[in-house]
Design a protein around this motif. Structure first.
Motif, mmCIF file in Angstrom:
data_model
loop_
_atom_site.group_PDB
_atom_site.id
_atom_site.type_symbol
_atom_site.label_atom_id
_atom_site.label_comp_id
_atom_site.label_asym_id
_atom_site.label_seq_id
_atom_site.Cartn_x
_atom_site.Cartn_y
_atom_site.Cartn_z
ATOM 1 N N ASP A 151 0.863 7.828 5.143
ATOM 2 C CA ASP A 151 -0.592 7.981 5.026
ATOM 3 C C ASP A 151 -1.284 6.689 4.570
ATOM 4 N N PRO A 152 -0.833 6.105 3.441
ATOM 5 C CA PRO A 152 -1.452 4.831 3.073
ATOM 6 C C PRO A 152 -1.190 3.733 4.110
ATOM 7 N N ALA A 153 -0.010 3.783 4.744
ATOM 8 C CA ALA A 153 0.301 2.768 5.753
ATOM 9 C C ALA A 153 -0.657 2.878 6.933
ATOM 10 N N ALA A 154 -0.994 4.108 7.309
ATOM 11 C CA ALA A 154 -1.871 4.324 8.463
ATOM 12 C C ALA A 154 -3.275 3.780 8.194
ATOM 13 N N VAL A 155 -3.774 4.053 7.000
ATOM 14 C CA VAL A 155 -5.122 3.593 6.663
ATOM 15 C C VAL A 155 -5.165 2.068 6.624
ATOM 16 N N THR A 156 -4.110 1.471 6.050
ATOM 17 C CA THR A 156 -4.055 0.014 5.970
ATOM 18 C C THR A 156 -3.970 -0.597 7.372
ATOM 19 N N LEU A 157 -3.146 0.009 8.218
ATOM 20 C CA LEU A 157 -2.997 -0.502 9.580
ATOM 21 C C LEU A 157 -4.320 -0.398 10.347
ATOM 22 N N ARG A 158 -5.037 0.701 10.111
ATOM 23 C CA ARG A 158 -6.315 0.878 10.814
ATOM 24 C C ARG A 158 -7.270 -0.262 10.466
ATOM 25 N N ALA A 184 0.825 -1.213 0.000
ATOM 26 C CA ALA A 184 0.000 0.000 0.000
ATOM 27 C C ALA A 184 0.856 1.259 0.000
ATOM 28 N N SER A 185 1.957 1.240 0.745
ATOM 29 C CA SER A 185 2.661 2.504 0.922
ATOM 30 C C SER A 185 3.810 2.704 -0.055
ATOM 31 N N LEU A 186 4.426 1.614 -0.536
ATOM 32 C CA LEU A 186 5.565 1.788 -1.437
ATOM 33 C C LEU A 186 5.412 0.982 -2.719
ATOM 34 N N ALA A 229 21.418 -11.595 18.921
ATOM 35 C CA ALA A 229 20.293 -12.479 18.595
ATOM 36 C C ALA A 229 19.378 -12.568 19.813
ATOM 37 N N GLU A 230 19.986 -12.721 20.989
ATOM 38 C CA GLU A 230 19.226 -12.783 22.229
ATOM 39 C C GLU A 230 18.428 -11.480 22.414
ATOM 40 N N PHE A 231 19.114 -10.357 22.142
ATOM 41 C CA PHE A 231 18.462 -9.048 22.267
ATOM 42 C C PHE A 231 17.242 -8.956 21.338
ATOM 43 N N GLN A 232 17.427 -9.427 20.109
ATOM 44 C CA GLN A 232 16.321 -9.335 19.141
ATOM 45 C C GLN A 232 15.128 -10.183 19.566
ATOM 46 N N LYS A 233 15.431 -11.288 20.273
ATOM 47 C CA LYS A 233 14.314 -12.127 20.743
ATOM 48 C C LYS A 233 13.513 -11.387 21.822
ATOM 49 N N ILE A 234 14.208 -10.614 22.659
ATOM 50 C CA ILE A 234 13.484 -9.814 23.659
ATOM 51 C C ILE A 234 12.652 -8.737 22.958
ATOM 52 N N LEU A 235 13.252 -8.147 21.932
ATOM 53 C CA LEU A 235 12.548 -7.136 21.141
ATOM 54 C C LEU A 235 11.256 -7.744 20.578
ATOM 55 N N ASP A 236 11.370 -8.956 20.095
ATOM 56 C CA ASP A 236 10.231 -9.673 19.524
ATOM 57 C C ASP A 236 9.164 -9.946 20.591
ATOM 58 N N ARG A 237 9.586 -10.386 21.780
ATOM 59 C CA ARG A 237 8.642 -10.774 22.840
ATOM 60 C C ARG A 237 7.952 -9.585 23.495
ATOM 61 N N THR A 238 8.691 -8.469 23.645
ATOM 62 C CA THR A 238 8.134 -7.386 24.457
ATOM 63 C C THR A 238 7.692 -6.175 23.624
ATOM 64 N N VAL A 239 7.979 -6.214 22.329
ATOM 65 C CA VAL A 239 7.411 -5.301 21.348
ATOM 66 C C VAL A 239 7.453 -3.786 21.662
ATOM 67 N N PRO A 240 8.637 -3.213 21.839
ATOM 68 C CA PRO A 240 8.688 -1.744 21.908
ATOM 69 C C PRO A 240 8.589 -1.137 20.511
ATOM 70 N N THR A 241 8.870 -1.962 19.512
ATOM 71 C CA THR A 241 8.799 -1.494 18.136
ATOM 72 C C THR A 241 8.417 -2.670 17.257
ATOM 73 N N ILE A 242 7.720 -2.393 16.171
ATOM 74 C CA ILE A 242 7.441 -3.429 15.170
ATOM 75 C C ILE A 242 8.085 -2.953 13.882
ATOM 76 N N MET A 243 9.237 -3.524 13.539
ATOM 77 C CA MET A 243 9.896 -3.112 12.307
ATOM 78 C C MET A 243 9.096 -3.663 11.142
ATOM 79 N N LEU A 244 8.711 -2.776 10.215
ATOM 80 C CA LEU A 244 7.827 -3.195 9.130
ATOM 81 C C LEU A 244 8.597 -3.586 7.876
ATOM 82 N N PHE A 245 9.366 -2.633 7.339
ATOM 83 C CA PHE A 245 10.112 -2.949 6.123
ATOM 84 C C PHE A 245 11.235 -1.953 5.907
ATOM 85 N N SER A 246 12.193 -2.353 5.058
ATOM 86 C CA SER A 246 13.214 -1.432 4.573
ATOM 87 C C SER A 246 12.821 -1.078 3.152
#
Lengths: 531, 317
Positions: free
Chosen positions: A387-394, A323-325, A482-499
């Motif tokens: 903008d398109p990302a926001a509408v899609t996420l909603r 939607a966005s890119l 790798a361990e750090f990224q697993k915590i990132l995954d479990r506790t979700v301070p951010t959701i990396m979407l795409f590059s």
């Protein structure tokens, strides 16, 4: 689509190099040359010309010490230099010739190249290196880069071409910190004059292949080749002129009519409009940028980790990317695309990266939101993809009973909220250097060592970040992150979407183009223009 | 006339003074400042670097001190320095203003020389075919947003003639043909709307004049239409036309914000936008003051013109 396949196949080969997909001829040589500063060497000898570059972004200033904006970094990488160059395979010596690290990792000895001249005509010596890095690391000088140097205790000049950095704790990222993002090596005493900061917008005092010759507000920036540049034969161009054009449509028109020779597109999908224009070459490049959905752990329902997990399980990243890119990018999980092979964790080992709406609903119910909940989502004015990302996420989040109210704010307002730890739920957009410490530490370490914009306050993760920073063995480092990224995954301070892919368009007179995955204009040092 | 001018200038200065306070407060009311912009995502608030920068820019001072400092400079003709680039604000603002002034005046000339004759013709031939055609132009011109029209012109000219304007603005005194090539599309995009507005207004004036007693009398006396039109109608509607010209010029100054961004012109409108985005307060304040002053001067000039063209105003004052 065909391009996408090629890109992912190359990635599967385990080669973390930025590759111009349509330039098939350079595929093999490009990897070997990644380690060369400023990209691959040209095959032919073409000299001269003034390259006209269209730019949607105008650098606020050209001061590498006090201006932290990406727009500034993009262009000053051609004017100023640090001790190292940020190759994807790791830091490569630039103004440094070589370096040694003591057994305990606390003493770095840098041997400097000889015969390097500043744009001012002076010779560069160890005293200039000491001055420059002492200046940037002193927080009273107000540099956004100061935070990267907290582990440096002192800098000593041994002789004219040897300088020693003493650390109070090991920091495996020191060489890449001494790169080209913040600060640079400038003549000792540069900032003694109170007018020096302003003067940097008129005249450069760096060692880079180009120097500043004109900088007109809201109009253009002209760089001219530095005649005493230390790398034999560089640069090939006589000059580079950046024309600041605040509008996508005007940029495309100027490319068509050859008013400009080269540009990075603001919206990669705009390249569709230029297909079939004979004199233009469109190229896609892998990027170190990331576009995440950030979640503030102090904001309303997001205080409950189960709500954050439920959002992670509901987000359909591929759909948002489309939607966005228009699909010009790569879906990511806990690290930007260009770093996945070297530092990433396979998606199968991550718990909350695969869409599972049923489980998300259960989590919402457990958190007490079975009947739904309302949240604000912030987007930033001028970031077209949001903008398109926001509408899609909603639409997506409505499946688990979350009602999003989209709020669009000005960048200044957004930065203010972000810095004051009051960001709520928001899209973000940020680039990084190819090093996990540079990527994670400042953003995710607890305060006060890190900024922890997302109020994550995660002790376990912070301990890993400290451990990762002080570990130099690559294998061990990889495990820690790798361990750090697993915590990132479990506790979700951010959701990396795409590059997002970086899409460049160049006139066919432009030769030997190379786009660094940071989006910075490093490559122009070796670019050629046929008259 | 002398005392009138003094009174008028006094009122203008008071307005400028009040505007300067408003300008000063308004730019600071927007959240986020230059320090946050410079540091970006590199560290949280309350850091030592942040304090250092805030001191550097004097942002740690109380608001009224900051204002008085600035006002003191303004009275001496010194608008301070850009926080982002360090150049003198006076220089930056004047440079941008010359671009906007050239664009504004040329657009005004275009709108006047196209709009007024069209309006006169339409008014004279009210209800005839030529009137309908001109009114159609007016309605189209008035309903096309400036940004949209600019974009359409840019794309249409590009695909029809494979041409687009040069991207670096050069002063008309340096390279006139290059200067005009840069400005032609912006002038058209801004000018068509204003020409339509001017034409519509002029037509109404003429039509209105025909129902006035003095016109009926003149015609009844047997004066030829040519004489009635040039000696009676034109003279009487002139004051309205001049007033409207002032309004149009102020409208154009508003429209340049959009058009300068579209056509990459380094004018006052774009300067304002970029300075606001960067929270470069001295530049925003300087640029806004310039806008306020130009509006005041335009109004003053229009008032002066009344004296020249209308004897009644001369007598009254």
């Amino acid at each position: 689509m065909h391009n996408n396949c090629l890109l992912s196949n190359i990635r599967k080969l385990g080669v973390a190099a930025a590759v111009a997909v349509s330039a098939l001829t350079m595929t093999t040589s490009a990897f070997a040359q990644d380690a060369k500063p400023y990209g691959p060497d040209p095959e032919e000898e073409i000299r001269g010309g003034n390259l006209m570059v269209g730019s949607l972004v105008e650098p606020p200033s050209l001061d590498p010490f006090h201006d932290g904006s990406d727009g500034r970094i993009r262009v000053t990488t051609l004017v100023y230099q640090g001790l190292f160059y940020e190759a994807m395979s790791g830091p490569v010596p630039l103004l440094a010739k070589s370096y040694e690290v003591s057994e305990d990792g606390l003493t770095y000895t840098f041997n400097l190249r000889e015969g390097i001249k500043f744009h001012t005509g002076q010779d560069m010596t160890a005293a200039d290196v000491k001055y420059s890095y002492d200046y940037i690391r002193d927080p009273d000088n107000g540099s956004p880069g100061a935070g990267d140097y907290t582990t440096v205790e002192s800098i000593e000049v041994v002789d004219d071409y040897t300088v020693v950095f003493n650390l109070d704790q090991p920091n495996a990222s020191l060489p890449i910190t001494l790169g080209n993002k913040y600060g640079a090596v400038v003549p000792a005493g540069t900032f003694d004059d109170p007018g020096a900061r302003a003067a940097l917008n008129r005249e450069s005092v760096g060692t880079g292949p180009f120097k500043i010759s004109a900088f007109e507000t809201n109009s253009y920036l002209e760089l001219t080749a530095f005649e005493d540049y230390w790398q034999e034969g560089l640069p090939y161009l006589d000059a580079v002129t950046y024309l600041f054009m605040p509008n996508n449509a005007a940029l495309l028109v100027a490319l068509r009519n050859e008013r400009i020779d080269f540009a990075q597109l603001g919206r990669p999908q705009d390249s569709q409009q230029l297909k079939g224009v004979d004199h233009l070459n469109i190229q896609r490049w892998e990027s170190l940028g990331q576009k995440p959905l950030d979640l503030d752990s102090d904001y309303g329902p997001l205080q409950d980790v189960r709500v954050r997990q439920a959002i992670a399980l509901t987000v359909d990243k591929e759909e948002i990317l489309q939607a966005s890119l228009g699909g010009y990018g790569t879906v990511i999980h806990t690290i930007p695309a260009a770093m996945q092979d070297t530092w990433g964790v396979p998606v199968e080992e991550l718990e909350f990266q695969t869409r599972d709406v049923e489980r998300a609903k259960e989590l919402m119910a457990e958190a007490g939101y079975a009947d739904g909940v309302e949240m604000d989502l912030t987007t930033i004015n001028g970031y077209d993809w949001m903008d398109p990302a926001a509408v899609t996420l909603r639409e997506q989040l409505s499946e688990i009973g979350i009602t999003l109210n989209i709020k669009r704010v000005d960048l200044g307002v957004w930065i203010d909220n972000f810095r004051n730890h009051n960001m709520g739920l928001t899209f973000n957009d940020w680039p990084t250097l190819p090093d996990p410490n540079m990527l994670f530490f400042r953003h995710f370490h607890q305060r006060p060592e890190g900024a922890d914009f997302r109020n994550w306050n995660n002790e376990e993760a912070s301990a890993l970040l400290r451990e990762g920073r002080s570990t130099s063995d690559p294998e061990k480092r990889k495990e820690i992150y790798a361990e750090f990224q697993k915590i990132l995954d479990r506790t979700v301070p951010t959701i990396m979407l795409f590059s997002a892919d970086i899409v460049t368009v160049a006139n066919d007179k432009v030769h030997n183009l190379y786009q660094h995955p940071t989006g910075w204009y490093f490559g122009l040092a070796k670019t050629q223009l046929e008259e | 006339m002398g005392s009138y001018l003094v009174k008028r200038l006094g009122a203008s200065l008071l307005t400028a003074m009040l505007s300067s306070i408003a300008v000063f407060l308004v730019v600071r009311a927007v959240p986020g400042d230059v320090v946050a912009q410079m540091l970006g995502q590199s560290g949280g608030s309350g850091s030592q670097a942040e304090d250092a920068l805030r001191r550097f820019f004097g942002l740690n001072q109380p608001l009224h001190i900051q204002y008085l400092d600035w006002l003191g400079g303004v009275l001496k003709g010194d608008l301070g320095q850009s926080w982002v680039r360090g150049q003198p604000v006076t220089e930056v603002v004047l440079k941008a203003f010359t671009v906007t002034l050239q664009l504004g005046l040329m657009t005004l000339a275009f709108a006047t020389f196209l709009g007024v004759p069209l309006g006169l013709i339409a008014g004279l031939y009210e209800g005839r075919r030529v009137d309908t055609a001109i009114q159609a132009f007016n309605i189209l011109g008035l309903s096309a947003p400036v940004f949209w029209l600019g974009l359409i012109l840019l794309i249409a000219v590009s695909s029809l003639f494979s041409w687009s304007p040069p991207l670096i603005y050069r002063s008309p005194f340096v390279d006139l043909s290059d200067n005009l090539a840069t400005l032609i599309l912006p002038i058209l995009s801004l000018g068509i709307l204003q020409a339509a507005a001017y034409s519509q207004f002029t037509r109404q004036c003429v039509v209105g004049a025909f129902s006035e007693d003095y016109v009926r009398t003149a015609l009844a006396k047997g004066l030829p239409m040519r004489v009635v039109f040039s000696k009676h109608i034109l003279r009487n509607i002139m004051i309205s036309l001049v007033t409207f010209m002032g309004l149009i010029l102020i409208q154009i100054l508003g429209g340049v914000v959009v058009i300068e961004s579209l056509f990459s012109l380094p004018g006052l409108g774009r300067l304002l936008i970029t300075a606001i985005e960067a929270r470069d307060y001295p530049v925003v304040q300087g640029a806004l003051l310039m806008v306020v002053f130009s509006a005041l001067i335009v109004n003053l000039l229009v008032d002066m013109l009344y004296h020249v063209i209308d004897p009644r105003v001369r007598v009254d004052s």
